[in-house]
Scaffold this motif. Structure first.
Motif, PDB file in Angstrom:
ATOM      1  N   PHE A   1      16.692  -5.967  53.658  1.00 29.84           N
ATOM      2  CA  PHE A   1      16.351  -5.484  51.989  1.00 29.84           C
ATOM      3  C   PHE A   1      17.803  -4.621  51.677  1.00 29.84           C
ATOM      4  CE2 PHE A   1      12.504  -5.893  54.739  1.00 29.84           C
ATOM      5  CZ  PHE A   1      11.898  -6.579  54.148  1.00 29.84           C
ATOM      6  N   VAL A   2      17.326  -5.214  50.413  1.00 31.84           N
ATOM      7  CA  VAL A   2      18.734  -4.546  49.636  1.00 31.84           C
ATOM      8  C   VAL A   2      17.627  -3.672  48.098  1.00 31.84           C
ATOM      9  CG1 VAL A   2      20.199  -5.086  47.704  1.00 31.84           C
ATOM     10  CG2 VAL A   2      20.372  -6.404  49.827  1.00 31.84           C
ATOM     11  N   VAL A   3      17.826  -2.162  48.422  1.00 34.67           N
ATOM     12  CA  VAL A   3      17.844  -1.588  47.642  1.00 34.67           C
ATOM     13  C   VAL A   3      18.966  -1.186  46.787  1.00 34.67           C
ATOM     14  CG1 VAL A   3      15.725   1.017  47.086  1.00 34.67           C
ATOM     15  CG2 VAL A   3      16.143  -0.709  49.550  1.00 34.67           C
ATOM     16  N   ASP A   4      18.484  -0.724  45.164  1.00 33.16           N
ATOM     17  CA  ASP A   4      19.127  -0.649  44.383  1.00 33.16           C
ATOM     18  C   ASP A   4      19.445   1.368  43.806  1.00 33.16           C
ATOM     19  OD1 ASP A   4      17.391   0.546  42.259  1.00 33.16           O
ATOM     20  OD2 ASP A   4      17.131  -1.634  40.985  1.00 33.16           O
ATOM     21  N   PRO A   5      20.118   2.069  43.500  1.00 36.86           N
ATOM     22  CA  PRO A   5      20.492   3.252  42.956  1.00 36.86           C
ATOM     23  C   PRO A   5      18.905   3.787  43.132  1.00 36.86           C
ATOM     24  CG  PRO A   5      22.178   2.167  42.481  1.00 36.86           C
ATOM     25  CD  PRO A   5      21.216   0.822  42.922  1.00 36.86           C
ATOM     26  N   ASP A   6      17.823   3.096  42.272  1.00 38.25           N
ATOM     27  CA  ASP A   6      16.488   3.239  41.693  1.00 38.25           C
ATOM     28  C   ASP A   6      15.776   3.354  42.756  1.00 38.25           C
ATOM     29  OD1 ASP A   6      17.778   4.173  38.930  1.00 38.25           O
ATOM     30  OD2 ASP A   6      17.302   1.745  38.350  1.00 38.25           O
ATOM     31  N   GLY A   7      16.465   3.082  44.150  1.00 37.28           N
ATOM     32  CA  GLY A   7      14.887   3.096  44.894  1.00 37.28           C
ATOM     33  C   GLY A   7      14.046   1.883  45.050  1.00 37.28           C
ATOM     34  N   VAL A   8      15.148   1.026  44.112  1.00 39.03           N
ATOM     35  CA  VAL A   8      13.586  -0.361  43.748  1.00 39.03           C
ATOM     36  C   VAL A   8      14.493  -1.786  44.586  1.00 39.03           C
ATOM     37  CG1 VAL A   8      13.013  -2.133  42.038  1.00 39.03           C
ATOM     38  CG2 VAL A   8      13.214   0.195  41.849  1.00 39.03           C
TER      39      VAL A   8
ATOM     40  N   PHE B   1      23.192  13.617  65.824  1.00 35.90           N
ATOM     41  CA  PHE B   1      21.728  12.488  65.680  1.00 35.90           C
ATOM     42  C   PHE B   1      21.465  13.161  64.288  1.00 35.90           C
ATOM     43  CE2 PHE B   1      20.988  12.114  70.013  1.00 35.90           C
ATOM     44  CZ  PHE B   1      21.249  10.884  69.754  1.00 35.90           C
ATOM     45  N   PHE B   2      21.281  12.720  62.829  1.00 34.51           N
ATOM     46  CA  PHE B   2      21.139  13.090  61.650  1.00 34.51           C
ATOM     47  C   PHE B   2      19.796  12.633  60.890  1.00 34.51           C
ATOM     48  CE2 PHE B   2      24.686   9.998  61.074  1.00 34.51           C
ATOM     49  CZ  PHE B   2      23.704   9.113  60.625  1.00 34.51           C
ATOM     50  N   ASP B   3      19.017  12.741  60.425  1.00 37.41           N
ATOM     51  CA  ASP B   3      17.753  12.261  59.504  1.00 37.41           C
ATOM     52  C   ASP B   3      18.540  12.046  58.480  1.00 37.41           C
ATOM     53  OD1 ASP B   3      16.138  13.284  61.390  1.00 37.41           O
ATOM     54  OD2 ASP B   3      15.697  15.206  60.764  1.00 37.41           O
ATOM     55  N   VAL B   4      18.000  10.878  58.525  1.00 35.94           N
ATOM     56  CA  VAL B   4      17.993  10.465  56.802  1.00 35.94           C
ATOM     57  C   VAL B   4      16.264   9.450  56.304  1.00 35.94           C
ATOM     58  CG1 VAL B   4      18.715   7.811  55.814  1.00 35.94           C
ATOM     59  CG2 VAL B   4      19.880   8.842  57.988  1.00 35.94           C
ATOM     60  N   THR B   5      16.250   9.955  54.831  1.00 36.84           N
ATOM     61  CA  THR B   5      14.547  10.439  54.531  1.00 36.84           C
ATOM     62  C   THR B   5      15.678   9.487  53.443  1.00 36.84           C
ATOM     63  OG1 THR B   5      15.812  11.931  52.451  1.00 36.84           O
ATOM     64  CG2 THR B   5      14.574  12.272  54.305  1.00 36.84           C
ATOM     65  N   ASP B   6      14.812   8.586  52.714  1.00 37.54           N
ATOM     66  CA  ASP B   6      14.188   8.251  51.330  1.00 37.54           C
ATOM     67  C   ASP B   6      14.937   8.830  50.000  1.00 37.54           C
ATOM     68  OD1 ASP B   6      11.221   8.861  49.313  1.00 37.54           O
ATOM     69  OD2 ASP B   6      11.779   9.779  51.337  1.00 37.54           O
ATOM     70  N   ALA B   7      14.227  10.032  50.034  1.00 40.87           N
ATOM     71  CA  ALA B   7      15.619  10.583  48.686  1.00 40.87           C
ATOM     72  C   ALA B   7      17.429  10.705  49.360  1.00 40.87           C
ATOM     73  CB  ALA B   7      15.270  12.127  49.079  1.00 40.87           C
ATOM     74  N   ASP B   8      17.668  10.995  50.653  1.00 37.77           N
ATOM     75  CA  ASP B   8      19.346  10.659  51.373  1.00 37.77           C
ATOM     76  C   ASP B   8      19.928   9.225  50.319  1.00 37.77           C
ATOM     77  OD1 ASP B   8      18.705  12.832  52.056  1.00 37.77           O
ATOM     78  OD2 ASP B   8      18.631  12.128  54.391  1.00 37.77           O
ATOM     79  N   VAL B   9      18.800   7.808  50.501  1.00 39.01           N
ATOM     80  CA  VAL B   9      18.976   6.700  50.098  1.00 39.01           C
ATOM     81  C   VAL B   9      18.956   6.181  48.620  1.00 39.01           C
ATOM     82  CG1 VAL B   9      18.726   4.534  50.641  1.00 39.01           C
ATOM     83  CG2 VAL B   9      18.164   5.717  51.754  1.00 39.01           C
ATOM     84  N   LYS B  10      17.997   7.153  47.603  1.00 43.61           N
ATOM     85  CA  LYS B  10      18.504   6.977  46.120  1.00 43.61           C
ATOM     86  C   LYS B  10      19.867   7.363  45.452  1.00 43.61           C
ATOM     87  CE  LYS B  10      13.345   6.859  45.330  1.00 43.61           C
ATOM     88  NZ  LYS B  10      12.575   7.730  45.230  1.00 43.61           N
ATOM     89  N   GLY B  11      19.863   6.961  43.896  1.00 43.42           N
ATOM     90  CA  GLY B  11      21.055   6.998  44.122  1.00 43.42           C
ATOM     91  C   GLY B  11      22.960   5.764  44.621  1.00 43.42           C
ATOM     92  N   ASN B  12      22.333   5.305  45.638  1.00 45.07           N
ATOM     93  CA  ASN B  12      23.554   4.967  45.933  1.00 45.07           C
ATOM     94  C   ASN B  12      22.571   3.439  46.275  1.00 45.07           C
ATOM     95  OD1 ASN B  12      25.498   6.311  46.188  1.00 45.07           O
ATOM     96  ND2 ASN B  12      23.807   7.050  47.418  1.00 45.07           N
ATOM     97  N   TRP B  13      22.947   1.974  46.306  1.00 43.57           N
ATOM     98  CA  TRP B  13      22.797   0.870  47.139  1.00 43.57           C
ATOM     99  C   TRP B  13      22.580   1.156  48.457  1.00 43.57           C
ATOM    100  CZ3 TRP B  13      21.233  -3.736  44.750  1.00 43.57           C
ATOM    101  CH2 TRP B  13      21.813  -3.512  43.475  1.00 43.57           C
ATOM    102  N   ALA B  14      21.206   0.473  49.291  1.00 41.86           N
ATOM    103  CA  ALA B  14      21.355   0.683  50.921  1.00 41.86           C
ATOM    104  C   ALA B  14      21.345  -0.512  50.991  1.00 41.86           C
ATOM    105  CB  ALA B  14      20.128   0.775  50.256  1.00 41.86           C
TER     106      ALA B  14
END
Length: 188
Positions: A124-131, A22-35
């Motif tokens: 939801f699709v989030v771009d590398p800027d978190g948008v 198990f591991f934690d995921v945060t908004d900071a982990d997502v930014k910089g990539n597409w999600a």
């Protein structure tokens, strides 16, 4: 709903992913990539495993496109692991499942059905800027098509990488795009 163009809100969720602790995921982990945040109502249900398997069939291609997928329900990460360990379809899935038992993500994305404590069937699709660039919400009984999601992400990536260009309906990679201008007004 006003969510397209908004920025990913802060969150922290515990994830289950096959072959990992198990591991934690945060908004900071997502930014910089597409999600992709792929919300579904609940583990151990009926339409959900068909959608999740369909998305897994596209996962390698999405990774090649620089996209990470996060399946999200209001179940715990423990429930996600149990479902993975007992379901043939879910047992194949390689992307992470996020536990949202505190409803942080479901509330952040506006998809929590409060009277039930469950998330809507939403993508939801989030771009590398978190948008947030793409969203889709369907009713309980209508499953989503991962192939169409891939097409939309390719279009969003194309538009991001080619300012001044837009992708028309049913656009496929390599097809013609449009450059909006006064010259096109009333001619399409």
């Amino acid at each position: 709903m006003g969510i397209i163009g908004s920025t990913l809100k802060p969150f922290k969720a515990t994830a289950f992913q096959a072959g990992k602790d198990f591991f934690d995921v945060t908004d900071a982990d997502v930014k910089g990539n597409w999600a992709v945040f792929f919300f579904y109502p609940a583990d151990f249900t009926f339409v959900c495993p068909t959608e999740l398997e369909d998305l897994n069939n596209q996962y390698a291609g999405l990774k090649d496109m620089g996209v990470e997928v996060y399946a999200v329900s209001t179940d715990t990460h423990f429930s996600h692991k149990a479902w993975h360990d007992t379901s043939d379809k879910i047992g194949k899935i390689q992307y992470p499942f996020l536990g949202d038992q505190l409803h942080t993500l479901s509330n952040n994305f506006g998809v929590l059905r409060e009277e039930m404590g469950l998330a809507d069937r939403a993508t939801f699709v989030v771009d590398p800027d978190g948008v947030i660039q793409i969203m889709e919400i369907t009713c309980e009984g209508v499953g989503r098509n991962a192939g169409e999601l891939v097409r939309k992400i390719k279009a969003a990536q194309y538009v991001r990488n080619n300012p001044g260009q837009v992708c028309p309906a049913a656009w496929e990679e390599g097809a013609d795009t449009l450059a909006p201008s006064l010259d096109l007004v009333g001619k399409i």
